[in-house]
Design a protein around this motif. Structure first.
Motif, PDB file in Angstrom:
ATOM      1  N   ILE B   6       0.865  -1.183   0.000  1.00  0.00           N
ATOM      2  CA  ILE B   6       0.000   0.000   0.000  1.00  0.00           C
ATOM      3  C   ILE B   6       0.898   1.229   0.000  1.00  0.00           C
ATOM      4  O   ILE B   6       1.933   1.239   0.672  1.00  0.00           O
ATOM      5  CB  ILE B   6      -0.902  -0.015   1.247  1.00  0.00           C
ATOM      6  CG1 ILE B   6      -1.777  -1.271   1.194  1.00  0.00           C
ATOM      7  CG2 ILE B   6      -1.772   1.231   1.314  1.00  0.00           C
ATOM      8  CD1 ILE B   6      -2.575  -1.493   2.442  1.00  0.00           C
ATOM      9  N   ILE B   7       0.526   2.245  -0.755  1.00  0.00           N
ATOM     10  CA  ILE B   7       1.386   3.425  -0.767  1.00  0.00           C
ATOM     11  C   ILE B   7       1.093   4.288   0.466  1.00  0.00           C
ATOM     12  O   ILE B   7      -0.024   4.330   0.971  1.00  0.00           O
ATOM     13  CB  ILE B   7       1.262   4.250  -2.071  1.00  0.00           C
ATOM     14  CG1 ILE B   7      -0.143   4.777  -2.315  1.00  0.00           C
ATOM     15  CG2 ILE B   7       1.746   3.423  -3.269  1.00  0.00           C
ATOM     16  CD1 ILE B   7      -0.249   5.701  -3.518  1.00  0.00           C
ATOM     17  N   TYR B  12      -2.105   7.750   4.595  1.00  0.00           N
ATOM     18  CA  TYR B  12      -2.423   9.054   5.178  1.00  0.00           C
ATOM     19  C   TYR B  12      -3.833   9.498   4.792  1.00  0.00           C
ATOM     20  O   TYR B  12      -4.613   9.903   5.627  1.00  0.00           O
ATOM     21  CB  TYR B  12      -1.423  10.117   4.698  1.00  0.00           C
ATOM     22  CG  TYR B  12      -0.201  10.286   5.596  1.00  0.00           C
ATOM     23  CD1 TYR B  12      -0.166  11.276   6.572  1.00  0.00           C
ATOM     24  CD2 TYR B  12       0.907   9.466   5.450  1.00  0.00           C
ATOM     25  CE1 TYR B  12       0.958  11.443   7.386  1.00  0.00           C
ATOM     26  CE2 TYR B  12       2.030   9.627   6.254  1.00  0.00           C
ATOM     27  CZ  TYR B  12       2.051  10.621   7.222  1.00  0.00           C
ATOM     28  OH  TYR B  12       3.147  10.786   8.025  1.00  0.00           O
ATOM     29  N   LYS B  13      -4.106   9.411   3.486  1.00  0.00           N
ATOM     30  CA  LYS B  13      -5.342  10.020   2.982  1.00  0.00           C
ATOM     31  C   LYS B  13      -6.574   9.182   3.324  1.00  0.00           C
ATOM     32  O   LYS B  13      -7.677   9.710   3.399  1.00  0.00           O
ATOM     33  CB  LYS B  13      -5.247  10.218   1.457  1.00  0.00           C
ATOM     34  CG  LYS B  13      -4.089  11.108   1.007  1.00  0.00           C
ATOM     35  CD  LYS B  13      -4.390  12.594   1.128  1.00  0.00           C
ATOM     36  CE  LYS B  13      -3.178  13.417   0.730  1.00  0.00           C
ATOM     37  NZ  LYS B  13      -3.362  14.864   0.854  1.00  0.00           N
ATOM     38  N   GLU B  17      -9.565   3.668   6.808  1.00  0.00           N
ATOM     39  CA  GLU B  17      -9.773   2.377   6.165  1.00  0.00           C
ATOM     40  C   GLU B  17      -8.766   1.323   6.653  1.00  0.00           C
ATOM     41  O   GLU B  17      -9.037   0.124   6.595  1.00  0.00           O
ATOM     42  CB  GLU B  17      -9.619   2.597   4.655  1.00  0.00           C
ATOM     43  CG  GLU B  17     -10.230   1.556   3.768  1.00  0.00           C
ATOM     44  CD  GLU B  17     -10.013   1.966   2.305  1.00  0.00           C
ATOM     45  OE1 GLU B  17      -9.580   1.109   1.532  1.00  0.00           O
ATOM     46  OE2 GLU B  17     -10.259   3.155   1.969  1.00  0.00           O
ATOM     47  N   TYR B  18      -7.592   1.803   7.074  1.00  0.00           N
ATOM     48  CA  TYR B  18      -6.499   0.852   7.348  1.00  0.00           C
ATOM     49  C   TYR B  18      -6.145   0.717   8.826  1.00  0.00           C
ATOM     50  O   TYR B  18      -5.455  -0.231   9.203  1.00  0.00           O
ATOM     51  CB  TYR B  18      -5.247   1.272   6.561  1.00  0.00           C
ATOM     52  CG  TYR B  18      -5.434   1.197   5.065  1.00  0.00           C
ATOM     53  CD1 TYR B  18      -5.462  -0.044   4.420  1.00  0.00           C
ATOM     54  CD2 TYR B  18      -5.592   2.344   4.304  1.00  0.00           C
ATOM     55  CE1 TYR B  18      -5.633  -0.122   3.047  1.00  0.00           C
ATOM     56  CE2 TYR B  18      -5.775   2.283   2.930  1.00  0.00           C
ATOM     57  CZ  TYR B  18      -5.790   1.053   2.307  1.00  0.00           C
ATOM     58  OH  TYR B  18      -5.965   0.978   0.955  1.00  0.00           O
ATOM     59  N   ILE B  19      -6.563   1.649   9.666  1.00  0.00           N
ATOM     60  CA  ILE B  19      -6.162   1.590  11.074  1.00  0.00           C
ATOM     61  C   ILE B  19      -6.633   0.272  11.703  1.00  0.00           C
ATOM     62  O   ILE B  19      -7.774  -0.146  11.518  1.00  0.00           O
ATOM     63  CB  ILE B  19      -6.704   2.816  11.857  1.00  0.00           C
ATOM     64  CG1 ILE B  19      -5.868   4.047  11.505  1.00  0.00           C
ATOM     65  CG2 ILE B  19      -6.670   2.580  13.374  1.00  0.00           C
ATOM     66  CD1 ILE B  19      -6.414   5.356  12.030  1.00  0.00           C
ATOM     67  N   GLY B  20      -5.705  -0.365  12.421  1.00  0.00           N
ATOM     68  CA  GLY B  20      -6.012  -1.653  13.051  1.00  0.00           C
ATOM     69  C   GLY B  20      -5.764  -2.838  12.149  1.00  0.00           C
ATOM     70  O   GLY B  20      -5.840  -3.989  12.578  1.00  0.00           O
ATOM     71  N   LYS B  21      -5.461  -2.573  10.883  1.00  0.00           N
ATOM     72  CA  LYS B  21      -5.234  -3.666   9.944  1.00  0.00           C
ATOM     73  C   LYS B  21      -3.743  -3.883   9.694  1.00  0.00           C
ATOM     74  O   LYS B  21      -2.925  -2.988   9.896  1.00  0.00           O
ATOM     75  CB  LYS B  21      -5.922  -3.364   8.613  1.00  0.00           C
ATOM     76  CG  LYS B  21      -7.437  -3.362   8.746  1.00  0.00           C
ATOM     77  CD  LYS B  21      -8.128  -3.373   7.408  1.00  0.00           C
ATOM     78  CE  LYS B  21      -9.648  -3.393   7.623  1.00  0.00           C
ATOM     79  NZ  LYS B  21     -10.364  -2.591   6.628  1.00  0.00           N
ATOM     80  N   GLN B  89       2.667  12.719  13.690  1.00  0.00           N
ATOM     81  CA  GLN B  89       2.070  12.017  12.549  1.00  0.00           C
ATOM     82  C   GLN B  89       0.801  11.326  13.016  1.00  0.00           C
ATOM     83  O   GLN B  89       0.751  10.822  14.139  1.00  0.00           O
ATOM     84  CB  GLN B  89       3.063  10.984  12.011  1.00  0.00           C
ATOM     85  CG  GLN B  89       4.284  11.653  11.365  1.00  0.00           C
ATOM     86  CD  GLN B  89       5.455  10.703  11.271  1.00  0.00           C
ATOM     87  OE1 GLN B  89       5.724   9.947  12.194  1.00  0.00           O
ATOM     88  NE2 GLN B  89       6.152  10.750  10.139  1.00  0.00           N
ATOM     89  N   PRO B  90      -0.204  11.250  12.166  1.00  0.00           N
ATOM     90  CA  PRO B  90      -1.486  10.704  12.613  1.00  0.00           C
ATOM     91  C   PRO B  90      -1.473   9.182  12.781  1.00  0.00           C
ATOM     92  O   PRO B  90      -2.292   8.643  13.503  1.00  0.00           O
ATOM     93  CB  PRO B  90      -2.449  11.114  11.499  1.00  0.00           C
ATOM     94  CG  PRO B  90      -1.585  11.241  10.286  1.00  0.00           C
ATOM     95  CD  PRO B  90      -0.257  11.718  10.771  1.00  0.00           C
ATOM     96  N   VAL B  91      -0.557   8.508  12.091  1.00  0.00           N
ATOM     97  CA  VAL B  91      -0.504   7.037  12.145  1.00  0.00           C
ATOM     98  C   VAL B  91       0.951   6.584  12.133  1.00  0.00           C
ATOM     99  O   VAL B  91       1.853   7.319  11.738  1.00  0.00           O
ATOM    100  CB  VAL B  91      -1.228   6.386  10.927  1.00  0.00           C
ATOM    101  CG1 VAL B  91      -2.737   6.467  11.064  1.00  0.00           C
ATOM    102  CG2 VAL B  91      -0.779   7.016   9.616  1.00  0.00           C
TER     103      VAL B  91
END
Lengths: 465, 465
Positions: B6-7, B12-13, B17-21, B89-91
């Protein structure tokens, strides 16, 4: 003043909005015929492939002058847009006034009679006004945009590779030398050699034959990049497929192997064709009717097919098994000629075919060596009617293997210092390919000579306009 | 393999959708620090200006090796995307595995310490990996696309003007000569002159300095066209504003006068700036913070301003009235110097300013003569901080006036045969301008040297990479 004039494209595409209204258009007379009391002009305003019919009559003050205007005169027309259901064209303009912007002359070379393509090349300043070339060059523009859009929508960075190159190590063909030295008085060193240190760049400089090596630099920073710019070959080739100056698209992708590379090439080709079919339907219909009868069928088939993927070794087997007699006999190790390529894509598969893993000796030093030590991860895409349209490879990302190949091919290691450093500081699996822009324009239009898909072609002994 | 990863841009954007994965990313180490039991890597994957923080600990088999990886090593990371609210950073990614794709080396020249721009030019193969240049070249890519999109959305045809030109009559500067002759053995005619008939194109050939004359051909067929390609100047100029190879955009519009031309230039500049502000916010913020503090304010002001329009005569009056002392004194007839241009746009108006209707003697032969017989319908666009950024004109469409100007300026009529024929067969009011692509990139990024907005710049004595 330009906004006063509605473009003909809009009058066609949004005719409901304008029918019954007074509109102004500006354009050039393509054909004109008139009787004593009225006349018809086919007006082309450059915005659209189709013409707008202008109907005028003796109520105009200048009826006689307008009747006599030679082809290609430019005029400003004001009149009512009228629906003409059932006629060849859906609308026409009934002129209330026609102002002459620029007259023409009966010596105008593009008269209605058909000209040969050869003749039209000698009037490259006027041929864009013909049906054929207005269609070709508009498709060229739309296809160029499709390519940018394809890559930008996928987060690729457009990398401008240099045109002037101080190295002659791109290894793809003969190059044009560039100089600002006085050729009547070339500076020499003490031992009588040309003193390039006094030339503009302080050394020999040439026109690029490929942006690939530079694209690799950019890819190893941006992951996915593409170039789209002019490239050059100083080859004395007079075929209809070769020009001295042409445009190339060279994508380069990282953390990506040859499978990714093939997928990208297939997606890109399909995208560009679909985009052009959708955005230039009038032009494409014209090509299908007048240039190449099976064109639309062929293109639609390609868009909906899965491209075949075979190895070079398999291709050679198939060619030998076919029993077909070729001018150049086939055996493992030989380079595939156009006759072989076309046989594979047209006769054996009748589909676009990727051929991969060519013998190392017929491919470039930078292609990734396979385990077998004999073949490299190259790919060529062959398409029916043309043969090779894309060439690419997975790049050799291993510094030691690359260095060995450079030596093996008697290249000068020092010329490649930065290319090797890309492998030293965080190398990564990467791949890329080159697409000759004119090749795909020829493929999509059915035009068979590259001189007819470039507005101002450059070929041996020819740099007019 | 590329699709596995995944880029970072998407992480970021579309982070929700991806948090926790569990995700996989691939990229290069920008910075790395670790203690005995855990470590942090700032990973950049080229897809996005910002890095992804990778947190790893001794649970990794190869913890020690990963801890010691030099900057710019490339790695493949698998781990969980974790929200880090409140952090910079957010993630971040908590790594489950890290695979080394390509190591680097402590000799890697782009260490964390700041380097001068001059030094970075000597490592053009690595500088795209720095913050500054990744920002510059991504903005360059996005701006290039914005230009295509601007014109294509407005039904302009992208016209490829030739790079190699057989004429030296474009009249915009010194040219590079192109040849395939053996410079050690230049063919001569019987009377001892160089026999160019034996050169590749059968005559002298040069690199183009402008596509304008060819663009006029295309415009008089397609109404509205633009070029976007490389142009060249063989000038021994060592300033920060001049390069030997640079890209130009040259629109040409028909049934259009100088007012239309100014409107087009204004719309285009505003569009490109807006598009870049919208599509490269991270990069633009970086420039505003680290390169040019007032940048965003200045650009936003331009987008929302109405450009001023004054005549050259008025500009000269204002400069004289200002009482300002200039290095080059001002009087009617003089060419405006950068100091004058900047005074007008910065001090007098603090706004972009079009200056029009220059004295004919300081402008090119093809510009339309005004009624006064003294001035021509030229326009220059001046912007604060730079001076001239666009130069253009309404073209002389009258065959007789054009011919007279060609003679007056001692140009060779025969060189212009096709350019004159454009006026013979349906001439029309038309206008165009040129925008130096690098100029607008410098303007939008705050970079002050043209060598720093071209990936591989060519300047006198320099054609490296």
């Amino acid at each position: 003043m330009q906004k006063e004039f509605i473009i003909v494209k809009d009058l066609y595409k949004s005719k409901e909005e304008y029918i019954g209204k007074t509109v102004k258009v500006a354009g050039w007379i393509r054909t004109s015929r008139s009787s004593k009391n009225f006349g018809f002009i086919e007006l082309n305003d450059g915005s659209f492939f189709k013409n707008m019919q202008i109907v005028f009559d003796e109520k105009l003050d200048n009826f006689k002058d307008i009747s006599k205007l030679p082809i290609s005169s430019s005029i400003l027309v004001e009149g009512e847009l009228v629906s003409t259901e059932g006629a060849k064209q859906p609308v026409e303009i009934h002129a209330k006034s026609i102002v002459v912007e620029g007259t023409s002359d009966n010596s105008y070379p593009l008269q209605k009679k058909r000209h040969t393509l050869e003749y039209l090349r000698t009037i490259a300043h006027l041929r864009p006004r013909s049906n054929t070339f207005s269609a070709v060059f508009r498709v060229r523009s739309i296809a160029a945009y499709a390519i940018h859009k394809f890559f930008q929508d996928r987060n690729f960075v457009y990398a401008h590779s240099p045109i002037i190159t101080g190295s002659d190590c791109e290894g793809a063909g003969e190059m044009f030398r560039l100089t600002t030295m006085d050729l009547n008085n070339i500076p020499k060193t003490e031992d009588g050699k040309i003193d390039y240190s006094q030339d503009f760049f302080g050394k020999e400089a040439n026109l690029t034959v490929s942006g690939q090596l530079n694209a690799e630099i950019m890819a190893l920073a941006f992951r996915n990049v593409y170039t789209f710019g002019p490239t050059f070959r100083a080859e004395n080739s007079y075929t209809g497929r070769h020009a001295s100056e042409f445009w190339m698209i060279e994508p380069e992708i990282v953390f990506a192997d040859l499978e990714d590379n093939m997928e990208l090439a297939e997606d890109m080709i399909k995208y560009v064709i679909s985009y052009v079919l959708e955005n230039a339907p009038e032009e494409m219909e014209f090509f299908n009717n007048f240039i190449d009868k099976g064109l639309l069928e062929r293109l639609n088939k390609i868009v909906n097919s899965d491209f075949v993927r075979i190895t070079y070794t398999k291709a050679v087997e198939l060619l030998i098994e076919s029993g077909q007699e070729f001018e150049y006999p086939v055996e493992w190790g030989c380079d595939l000629q156009t006759e072989h390529e076309r046989y594979i894509t047209e006769k054996i598969y009748n589909s676009p075919v990727f051929v991969t893993d060519y013998p190392k000796d017929i491919k470039a030093f930078y292609m990734r060596m396979n385990e077998d030590g004999k073949t490299v991860r190259a790919m060529d895409l062959l398409v029916p009617g043309v043969g090779e349209i894309v060439g690419g490879s997975q790049r050799e990302e291993r510094e030691d293997v690359l260095l060995e190949r450079i030596k093996e091919m008697n290249l000068n290691e020092e010329d490649y210092w930065w290319y090797l450093e890309l492998r030293k500081y965080g190398t990564a699996t990467h791949s890329g390919f080159g697409l000759g822009f004119e090749r795909i324009i020829m493929y999509m239009t059915g035009m068979s000579n590259i001189r007819d898909v470039i507005p101002f072609p450059r070929t041996p002994k020819n740099a007019e306009f």
